[in-house]
Design a protein around this motif. Structure first.
Motif, mmCIF file in Angstrom:
data_model
loop_
_atom_site.group_PDB
_atom_site.id
_atom_site.type_symbol
_atom_site.label_atom_id
_atom_site.label_comp_id
_atom_site.label_asym_id
_atom_site.label_seq_id
_atom_site.Cartn_x
_atom_site.Cartn_y
_atom_site.Cartn_z
ATOM 1 N N ALA A 262 -14.175 -24.860 -24.317
ATOM 2 C CA ALA A 262 -13.861 -25.142 -22.919
ATOM 3 C C ALA A 262 -14.137 -23.890 -22.104
ATOM 4 O O ALA A 262 -13.752 -22.789 -22.500
ATOM 5 C CB ALA A 262 -12.400 -25.562 -22.760
ATOM 6 N N PHE A 263 -14.824 -24.071 -21.012
ATOM 7 C CA PHE A 263 -15.120 -22.960 -20.117
ATOM 8 C C PHE A 263 -15.519 -23.518 -18.762
ATOM 9 O O PHE A 263 -15.581 -24.731 -18.570
ATOM 10 C CB PHE A 263 -16.231 -22.058 -20.691
ATOM 11 N N GLY A 264 -15.772 -22.640 -17.844
ATOM 12 C CA GLY A 264 -16.280 -23.032 -16.542
ATOM 13 C C GLY A 264 -17.689 -22.510 -16.373
ATOM 14 O O GLY A 264 -18.139 -21.641 -17.116
ATOM 15 N N LEU A 265 -18.368 -23.055 -15.389
ATOM 16 C CA LEU A 265 -19.678 -22.547 -15.001
ATOM 17 C C LEU A 265 -19.633 -22.214 -13.517
ATOM 18 O O LEU A 265 -19.124 -22.990 -12.714
ATOM 19 C CB LEU A 265 -20.781 -23.584 -15.247
ATOM 20 N N GLN A 266 -20.160 -21.045 -13.191
ATOM 21 C CA GLN A 266 -20.257 -20.640 -11.794
ATOM 22 C C GLN A 266 -21.577 -19.910 -11.615
ATOM 23 O O GLN A 266 -21.822 -18.913 -12.281
ATOM 24 C CB GLN A 266 -19.073 -19.740 -11.399
ATOM 25 N N GLU A 267 -22.421 -20.458 -10.755
ATOM 26 C CA GLU A 267 -23.750 -19.893 -10.492
ATOM 27 C C GLU A 267 -24.519 -19.678 -11.790
ATOM 28 O O GLU A 267 -25.153 -18.643 -11.996
ATOM 29 C CB GLU A 267 -23.627 -18.612 -9.675
ATOM 30 N N GLY A 268 -24.421 -20.659 -12.683
ATOM 31 C CA GLY A 268 -25.169 -20.628 -13.929
ATOM 32 C C GLY A 268 -24.574 -19.749 -15.015
ATOM 33 O O GLY A 268 -25.124 -19.654 -16.102
ATOM 34 N N GLN A 269 -23.458 -19.102 -14.751
ATOM 35 C CA GLN A 269 -22.827 -18.205 -15.719
ATOM 36 C C GLN A 269 -21.566 -18.848 -16.287
ATOM 37 O O GLN A 269 -20.810 -19.495 -15.561
ATOM 38 C CB GLN A 269 -22.449 -16.875 -15.045
ATOM 39 N N GLU A 270 -21.348 -18.651 -17.585
ATOM 40 C CA GLU A 270 -20.121 -19.143 -18.198
ATOM 41 C C GLU A 270 -18.935 -18.304 -17.734
ATOM 42 O O GLU A 270 -19.021 -17.086 -17.660
ATOM 43 C CB GLU A 270 -20.223 -19.086 -19.731
ATOM 44 N N VAL A 271 -17.839 -18.999 -17.429
ATOM 45 C CA VAL A 271 -16.602 -18.349 -17.000
ATOM 46 C C VAL A 271 -15.530 -18.736 -18.003
ATOM 47 O O VAL A 271 -15.141 -19.895 -18.092
ATOM 48 C CB VAL A 271 -16.196 -18.803 -15.576
ATOM 49 N N ARG A 272 -15.061 -17.777 -18.772
ATOM 50 C CA ARG A 272 -14.053 -18.050 -19.794
ATOM 51 C C ARG A 272 -12.681 -17.488 -19.416
ATOM 52 O O ARG A 272 -11.682 -17.920 -19.959
ATOM 53 C CB ARG A 272 -14.510 -17.521 -21.141
ATOM 54 N N PHE A 273 -12.644 -16.551 -18.501
ATOM 55 C CA PHE A 273 -11.371 -16.004 -18.025
ATOM 56 C C PHE A 273 -10.992 -16.723 -16.734
ATOM 57 O O PHE A 273 -11.735 -16.699 -15.759
ATOM 58 C CB PHE A 273 -11.493 -14.493 -17.793
ATOM 59 N N LEU A 274 -9.850 -17.407 -16.752
ATOM 60 C CA LEU A 274 -9.347 -18.173 -15.607
ATOM 61 C C LEU A 274 -10.378 -19.164 -15.044
ATOM 62 O O LEU A 274 -10.651 -19.169 -13.839
ATOM 63 C CB LEU A 274 -8.864 -17.229 -14.498
ATOM 64 N N PRO A 275 -10.960 -20.015 -15.889
ATOM 65 C CA PRO A 275 -11.984 -20.940 -15.387
ATOM 66 C C PRO A 275 -11.455 -21.937 -14.367
ATOM 67 O O PRO A 275 -12.208 -22.396 -13.508
ATOM 68 C CB PRO A 275 -12.482 -21.643 -16.645
ATOM 69 N N ASN A 276 -10.173 -22.274 -14.431
ATOM 70 C CA ASN A 276 -9.612 -23.222 -13.476
ATOM 71 C C ASN A 276 -9.672 -22.674 -12.049
ATOM 72 O O ASN A 276 -9.839 -23.423 -11.094
ATOM 73 C CB ASN A 276 -8.168 -23.561 -13.853
ATOM 74 N N LEU A 277 -9.585 -21.367 -11.910
ATOM 75 C CA LEU A 277 -9.611 -20.704 -10.613
ATOM 76 C C LEU A 277 -11.015 -20.230 -10.231
ATOM 77 O O LEU A 277 -11.419 -20.312 -9.075
ATOM 78 C CB LEU A 277 -8.652 -19.508 -10.633
ATOM 79 N N ARG A 278 -11.777 -19.752 -11.221
ATOM 80 C CA ARG A 278 -13.006 -19.011 -10.938
ATOM 81 C C ARG A 278 -14.303 -19.785 -11.094
ATOM 82 O O ARG A 278 -15.364 -19.223 -10.861
ATOM 83 C CB ARG A 278 -13.045 -17.774 -11.842
ATOM 84 N N ALA A 279 -14.259 -21.078 -11.491
ATOM 85 C CA ALA A 279 -15.498 -21.804 -11.762
ATOM 86 C C ALA A 279 -15.569 -23.108 -10.984
ATOM 87 O O ALA A 279 -14.593 -23.843 -10.893
ATOM 88 C CB ALA A 279 -15.623 -22.083 -13.257
ATOM 89 N N GLY A 280 -16.736 -23.406 -10.466
ATOM 90 C CA GLY A 280 -16.968 -24.647 -9.731
ATOM 91 C C GLY A 280 -17.177 -25.846 -10.620
ATOM 92 O O GLY A 280 -17.041 -26.987 -10.175
ATOM 93 N N THR A 281 -17.527 -25.604 -11.892
ATOM 94 C CA THR A 281 -17.762 -26.685 -12.839
ATOM 95 C C THR A 281 -16.909 -26.463 -14.078
ATOM 96 O O THR A 281 -16.849 -25.351 -14.603
ATOM 97 C CB THR A 281 -19.255 -26.740 -13.253
ATOM 98 N N ALA A 282 -16.248 -27.516 -14.529
ATOM 99 C CA ALA A 282 -15.472 -27.487 -15.771
ATOM 100 C C ALA A 282 -16.317 -28.099 -16.882
ATOM 101 O O ALA A 282 -16.965 -29.118 -16.670
ATOM 102 C CB ALA A 282 -14.184 -28.275 -15.610
ATOM 103 N N VAL A 283 -16.312 -27.482 -18.054
ATOM 104 C CA VAL A 283 -17.095 -27.959 -19.198
ATOM 105 C C VAL A 283 -16.187 -28.000 -20.429
ATOM 106 O O VAL A 283 -15.479 -27.032 -20.715
ATOM 107 C CB VAL A 283 -18.303 -27.034 -19.485
ATOM 108 N N PHE A 284 -16.254 -29.124 -21.141
ATOM 109 C CA PHE A 284 -15.475 -29.297 -22.372
ATOM 110 C C PHE A 284 -16.348 -29.927 -23.449
ATOM 111 O O PHE A 284 -17.092 -30.859 -23.186
ATOM 112 C CB PHE A 284 -14.265 -30.217 -22.135
ATOM 113 N N LYS A 285 -16.195 -29.419 -24.662
ATOM 114 C CA LYS A 285 -16.793 -30.012 -25.857
ATOM 115 C C LYS A 285 -15.623 -30.425 -26.738
ATOM 116 O O LYS A 285 -14.733 -29.615 -26.995
ATOM 117 C CB LYS A 285 -17.680 -28.988 -26.563
#
Length: 194
Positions: A167-190
């Motif tokens: 589980a992580f976020g994506l923001q501007e094509g970069q993976e966001v693993r620290f605080l993804p709920n706050l820092r990422a525009g896209t949520a990703v889950f496997k």
């Protein structure tokens, strides 16, 4: 998701040579990428006529189907991976389709707009619904009928006995693993069935 960097991030989660079902596959760009670069095979599911024709032009196998009617045509574990990329938020019964994703595929991968991303929160604090690059619609013309967050999906996965593998976020094509709920525009889950 038309952004090539986002597609590459999702593609890295799909094991090479997988048999893939892409729910709401759009113009087939991601499935085409998976076929060319990861040696995958499979089908896209799409409702829109224009997107179905685009899939055919790309050489992507596509089935025209309304996802709100379910996946009863597919048996348990029919695919290695089932994708829902920018699909979950458009479905009338997202929880049922999530369970169907886990039933039909050994692995499920979902990605959706994270409505808890800090610019969205700021918009709501200002009394306005968010309009961003990731959420480009006004409240009255959006195709999104669900609003969810990275944290909300983690709870929903647990409620449905899904084991989150990544589980992580994506923001501007970069993976966001620290605080993804706050820092990422896209949520990703496997995930897989628990």
């Amino acid at each position: 998701m038309s952004d090539a960097l986002i597609q590459q991030s999702i593609a890295r989660l799909v094991p090479e040579g997988s048999r893939v079902l892409d729910l709401g596959c759009g113009d087939g760009a991601l499935l085409d990428l998976l076929q060319r670069e990861r040696g995958c095979s499979g089908y896209g599911i799409e409702l829109d006529d224009v997107n179905v024709h685009a899939c055919v032009r790309r050489g992507v196998n596509v089935i025209q189907l309304n996802l709100d009617e379910g996946l009863t045509m597919f048996g348990d574990q029919s695919f290695d991976v089932v994708l829902q990329i920018d699909t979950l938020q458009h479905l009338r019964n997202a929880e049922v389709m999530l369970r169907e994703t886990a039933r039909v595929g050994r692995l499920g991968i979902v990605a959706f707009p994270n409505f808890a991303h800090w610019p969205n929160r700021l918009s709501v604090l200002r009394g306005r619904m968010p309009v961003t690059r990731r959420l480009p619609y006004q409240w009255y013309d959006t195709p999104n009928i669900r609003v969810g967050t990275h944290a909300d999906f983690a709870d929903l996965a647990g409620k449905n006995s899904l084991r989150v593998l990544d589980a992580f976020g994506l923001q501007e094509g970069q993976e966001v693993r620290f605080l993804p709920n706050l820092r990422a525009g896209t949520a990703v889950f496997k995930f897989e069935r628990g």
